[in-house]
Scaffold this motif. Structure first.
Motif, PDB file in Angstrom:
ATOM      1  N   LYS A  11     -40.493 -25.338 -29.977  1.00 31.07           N
ATOM      2  CA  LYS A  11     -41.891 -25.101 -29.942  1.00 31.07           C
ATOM      3  C   LYS A  11     -41.923 -23.670 -29.666  1.00 31.07           C
ATOM      4  O   LYS A  11     -41.262 -22.855 -28.802  1.00 31.07           O
ATOM      5  N   ASP A  12     -43.195 -22.995 -30.259  1.00 33.40           N
ATOM      6  CA  ASP A  12     -43.679 -21.784 -29.787  1.00 33.40           C
ATOM      7  C   ASP A  12     -44.413 -21.589 -28.478  1.00 33.40           C
ATOM      8  O   ASP A  12     -44.526 -22.441 -27.926  1.00 33.40           O
ATOM      9  N   GLY A  13     -44.890 -20.195 -28.025  1.00 33.05           N
ATOM     10  CA  GLY A  13     -45.547 -20.129 -26.729  1.00 33.05           C
ATOM     11  C   GLY A  13     -46.976 -20.817 -26.755  1.00 33.05           C
ATOM     12  O   GLY A  13     -47.532 -21.107 -25.755  1.00 33.05           O
ATOM     13  N   GLN A  15     -47.281 -23.857 -27.968  1.00 33.57           N
ATOM     14  CA  GLN A  15     -46.874 -25.247 -28.101  1.00 33.57           C
ATOM     15  C   GLN A  15     -47.048 -25.975 -29.682  1.00 33.57           C
ATOM     16  O   GLN A  15     -46.862 -27.109 -29.829  1.00 33.57           O
ATOM     17  N   GLN A  17     -45.318 -27.025 -32.826  1.00 40.25           N
ATOM     18  CA  GLN A  17     -43.643 -27.662 -32.761  1.00 40.25           C
ATOM     19  C   GLN A  17     -43.365 -27.867 -34.352  1.00 40.25           C
ATOM     20  O   GLN A  17     -44.107 -28.014 -35.132  1.00 40.25           O
ATOM     21  N   ILE A  46     -40.088 -17.807 -34.619  1.00 39.07           N
ATOM     22  CA  ILE A  46     -41.261 -18.474 -34.105  1.00 39.07           C
ATOM     23  C   ILE A  46     -42.574 -17.489 -34.239  1.00 39.07           C
ATOM     24  O   ILE A  46     -41.991 -16.278 -34.201  1.00 39.07           O
ATOM     25  N   THR A  48     -44.559 -16.624 -31.827  1.00 40.14           N
ATOM     26  CA  THR A  48     -45.000 -15.972 -30.664  1.00 40.14           C
ATOM     27  C   THR A  48     -43.523 -15.357 -30.058  1.00 40.14           C
ATOM     28  O   THR A  48     -42.556 -15.660 -30.376  1.00 40.14           O
ATOM     29  N   GLY A  51     -40.824 -19.046 -26.697  1.00 36.53           N
ATOM     30  CA  GLY A  51     -40.902 -20.447 -27.063  1.00 36.53           C
ATOM     31  C   GLY A  51     -39.762 -21.241 -26.411  1.00 36.53           C
ATOM     32  O   GLY A  51     -38.820 -20.662 -25.613  1.00 36.53           O
ATOM     33  N   THR A  52     -39.828 -22.633 -26.960  1.00 40.32           N
ATOM     34  CA  THR A  52     -38.485 -23.326 -26.246  1.00 40.32           C
ATOM     35  C   THR A  52     -37.815 -24.136 -27.639  1.00 40.32           C
ATOM     36  O   THR A  52     -38.391 -24.149 -28.452  1.00 40.32           O
ATOM     37  N   ARG A  75     -35.002 -21.665 -23.176  1.00 35.03           N
ATOM     38  CA  ARG A  75     -35.786 -20.682 -23.760  1.00 35.03           C
ATOM     39  C   ARG A  75     -35.555 -19.873 -24.834  1.00 35.03           C
ATOM     40  O   ARG A  75     -34.480 -19.234 -25.185  1.00 35.03           O
TER      41      ARG A  75
END
Length: 83
Positions: A11-13, A15, A17, A46, A48, A51-52, A75
């Motif tokens: 997921k980027d900043g 959200q 996915q 990603i 941004t 992200g996660t 992260r």
């Protein structure tokens, strides 16, 4: 244990996915003996600066049984973006 498959949820900043499925890791399906380890480096792009990422590995025992090893969220960030 042998690493058969992986699943990543990225997921980027904002959200947004992306879900990634694949065999093994970095093109390999390594077998890891008791007391051994396996390290690799990988990356993800990603849109941004942060992200996660989370997911799981699917593993196989010598007896042929399979199980999943969960990977808790961690992260993703550009170097030096977060103190």
């Amino acid at each position: 244990f042998t690493i058969l498959k992986r699943k990543w949820i990225i997921k980027d900043g904002l959200q947004r996915q992306e879900i990634i499925y694949g065999k093994g890791v970095v093109g390999k399906q390594p077998t890891i003996e008791p007391g051994e380890s396996f390290q690799y480096t990988s990356g993800s792009v990603i849109d941004t600066q942060v992200g996660t990422m989370q997911g799981h590995y699917e593993m196989k025992t010598e007896q042929g049984d399979t199980f999943r090893v969960p990977i808790d969220p961690f992260r993703l960030a550009l170097p030096n973006i977060i103190n």
